[in-house]
Design a protein around this motif. Structure first.
Motif, PDB file in Angstrom:
ATOM      1  N   ILE A  22       0.839  -1.203   0.000  1.00  0.00           N
ATOM      2  CA  ILE A  22       0.000   0.000   0.000  1.00  0.00           C
ATOM      3  C   ILE A  22       0.867   1.244   0.000  1.00  0.00           C
ATOM      4  O   ILE A  22       0.625   2.188  -0.765  1.00  0.00           O
ATOM      5  N   ALA A  23       1.906   1.266   0.829  1.00  0.00           N
ATOM      6  CA  ALA A  23       2.803   2.425   0.884  1.00  0.00           C
ATOM      7  C   ALA A  23       3.487   2.644  -0.456  1.00  0.00           C
ATOM      8  O   ALA A  23       3.571   3.781  -0.942  1.00  0.00           O
ATOM      9  N   ALA A  24       3.967   1.568  -1.072  1.00  0.00           N
ATOM     10  CA  ALA A  24       4.644   1.685  -2.371  1.00  0.00           C
ATOM     11  C   ALA A  24       3.683   2.181  -3.441  1.00  0.00           C
ATOM     12  O   ALA A  24       4.016   3.084  -4.232  1.00  0.00           O
ATOM     13  N   ALA A  25       2.468   1.624  -3.475  1.00  0.00           N
ATOM     14  CA  ALA A  25       1.484   2.032  -4.484  1.00  0.00           C
ATOM     15  C   ALA A  25       1.077   3.499  -4.288  1.00  0.00           C
ATOM     16  O   ALA A  25       0.904   4.237  -5.265  1.00  0.00           O
ATOM     17  N   ARG A  26       0.936   3.907  -3.039  1.00  0.00           N
ATOM     18  CA  ARG A  26       0.589   5.303  -2.752  1.00  0.00           C
ATOM     19  C   ARG A  26       1.676   6.235  -3.261  1.00  0.00           C
ATOM     20  O   ARG A  26       1.403   7.240  -3.924  1.00  0.00           O
ATOM     21  N   VAL A  67      -7.416  -1.423  -2.241  1.00  0.00           N
ATOM     22  CA  VAL A  67      -8.189  -1.306  -3.489  1.00  0.00           C
ATOM     23  C   VAL A  67      -8.013   0.082  -4.099  1.00  0.00           C
ATOM     24  O   VAL A  67      -7.796   0.215  -5.310  1.00  0.00           O
ATOM     25  N   ILE A  68      -8.074   1.102  -3.278  1.00  0.00           N
ATOM     26  CA  ILE A  68      -7.913   2.476  -3.780  1.00  0.00           C
ATOM     27  C   ILE A  68      -6.537   2.662  -4.407  1.00  0.00           C
ATOM     28  O   ILE A  68      -6.401   3.328  -5.438  1.00  0.00           O
ATOM     29  N   CYS A  69      -5.527   2.040  -3.807  1.00  0.00           N
ATOM     30  CA  CYS A  69      -4.160   2.165  -4.329  1.00  0.00           C
ATOM     31  C   CYS A  69      -3.879   1.206  -5.486  1.00  0.00           C
ATOM     32  O   CYS A  69      -2.833   1.302  -6.122  1.00  0.00           O
ATOM     33  N   GLY A  70      -4.792   0.280  -5.746  1.00  0.00           N
ATOM     34  CA  GLY A  70      -4.587  -0.673  -6.830  1.00  0.00           C
ATOM     35  C   GLY A  70      -3.747  -1.865  -6.449  1.00  0.00           C
ATOM     36  O   GLY A  70      -3.182  -2.533  -7.329  1.00  0.00           O
ATOM     37  N   VAL A  71      -3.653  -2.168  -5.163  1.00  0.00           N
ATOM     38  CA  VAL A  71      -2.895  -3.327  -4.703  1.00  0.00           C
ATOM     39  C   VAL A  71      -3.768  -4.566  -4.886  1.00  0.00           C
ATOM     40  O   VAL A  71      -4.891  -4.613  -4.379  1.00  0.00           O
ATOM     41  N   PRO A  72      -3.286  -5.567  -5.625  1.00  0.00           N
ATOM     42  CA  PRO A  72      -4.097  -6.772  -5.827  1.00  0.00           C
ATOM     43  C   PRO A  72      -4.321  -7.525  -4.519  1.00  0.00           C
ATOM     44  O   PRO A  72      -3.400  -7.680  -3.727  1.00  0.00           O
ATOM     45  N   LEU A  73      -5.545  -7.962  -4.327  1.00  0.00           N
ATOM     46  CA  LEU A  73      -5.894  -8.757  -3.149  1.00  0.00           C
ATOM     47  C   LEU A  73      -6.188 -10.180  -3.589  1.00  0.00           C
ATOM     48  O   LEU A  73      -6.836 -10.405  -4.608  1.00  0.00           O
ATOM     49  N   PHE A  74      -5.716 -11.137  -2.854  1.00  0.00           N
ATOM     50  CA  PHE A  74      -5.936 -12.555  -3.125  1.00  0.00           C
ATOM     51  C   PHE A  74      -5.386 -12.968  -4.482  1.00  0.00           C
ATOM     52  O   PHE A  74      -5.855 -13.929  -5.083  1.00  0.00           O
ATOM     53  N   GLY A  75      -4.410 -12.249  -4.976  1.00  0.00           N
ATOM     54  CA  GLY A  75      -3.760 -12.613  -6.221  1.00  0.00           C
ATOM     55  C   GLY A  75      -4.593 -12.390  -7.466  1.00  0.00           C
ATOM     56  O   GLY A  75      -4.298 -12.966  -8.504  1.00  0.00           O
ATOM     57  N   VAL A  76      -5.645 -11.580  -7.360  1.00  0.00           N
ATOM     58  CA  VAL A  76      -6.490 -11.313  -8.520  1.00  0.00           C
ATOM     59  C   VAL A  76      -6.664  -9.807  -8.702  1.00  0.00           C
ATOM     60  O   VAL A  76      -6.454  -9.026  -7.772  1.00  0.00           O
TER      61      VAL A  76
END
Length: 110
Positions: A22-26, A67-76
């Motif tokens: 999340i930090a990296a995506a932000r 989700v807001i940052c675009g981090v994939p959850l559960f590999g999808v």
């Protein structure tokens, strides 16, 4: 006084991993912690705790930030999450609603 809960190493690793993602995506999006906090509807200190992988943070808030940052959850991808949720709900519907404690077998080797 609240006692500290001990978390498994695997739990800590997951929290650290998602927080760092999340930090990296932000940062890649060029958002400040304040901007992400506004988008999530949370405080800046809460965003800092999420990014540090602090346990005890509401899971909904962590997932919202991801989700807001675009981090994939559960590999999808985020677009596949509704399908995954439906699949898991269907799987759960096939299982019994209650799990009863098993009675231990009585040894009959006498």
């Amino acid at each position: 006084m609240r006692s500290k809960r001990a978390y498994l190493p695997e739990t800590r690793a997951v929290l650290t991993a998602i927080g760092a993602a999340i930090a990296a995506a932000r940062r890649e999006a060029g958002w400040t912690a304040q901007e992400l906090a506004q988008r999530v509807g949370a405080s800046v200190p809460l965003i800092a705790r999420i990014e540090k992988g602090a346990p005890g943070t509401a899971i909904g808030t962590v997932f919202e930030a991801a989700v807001i940052c675009g981090v994939p959850l559960f590999g999808v991808d985020a677009s596949d999450l509704p399908r995954l949720a439906q699949h898991q709900a269907s799987r759960l519907a096939l299982l019994p609603q209650r799990v009863h404690q098993r009675t231990p077998e009585i040894p009959n080797d006498f």
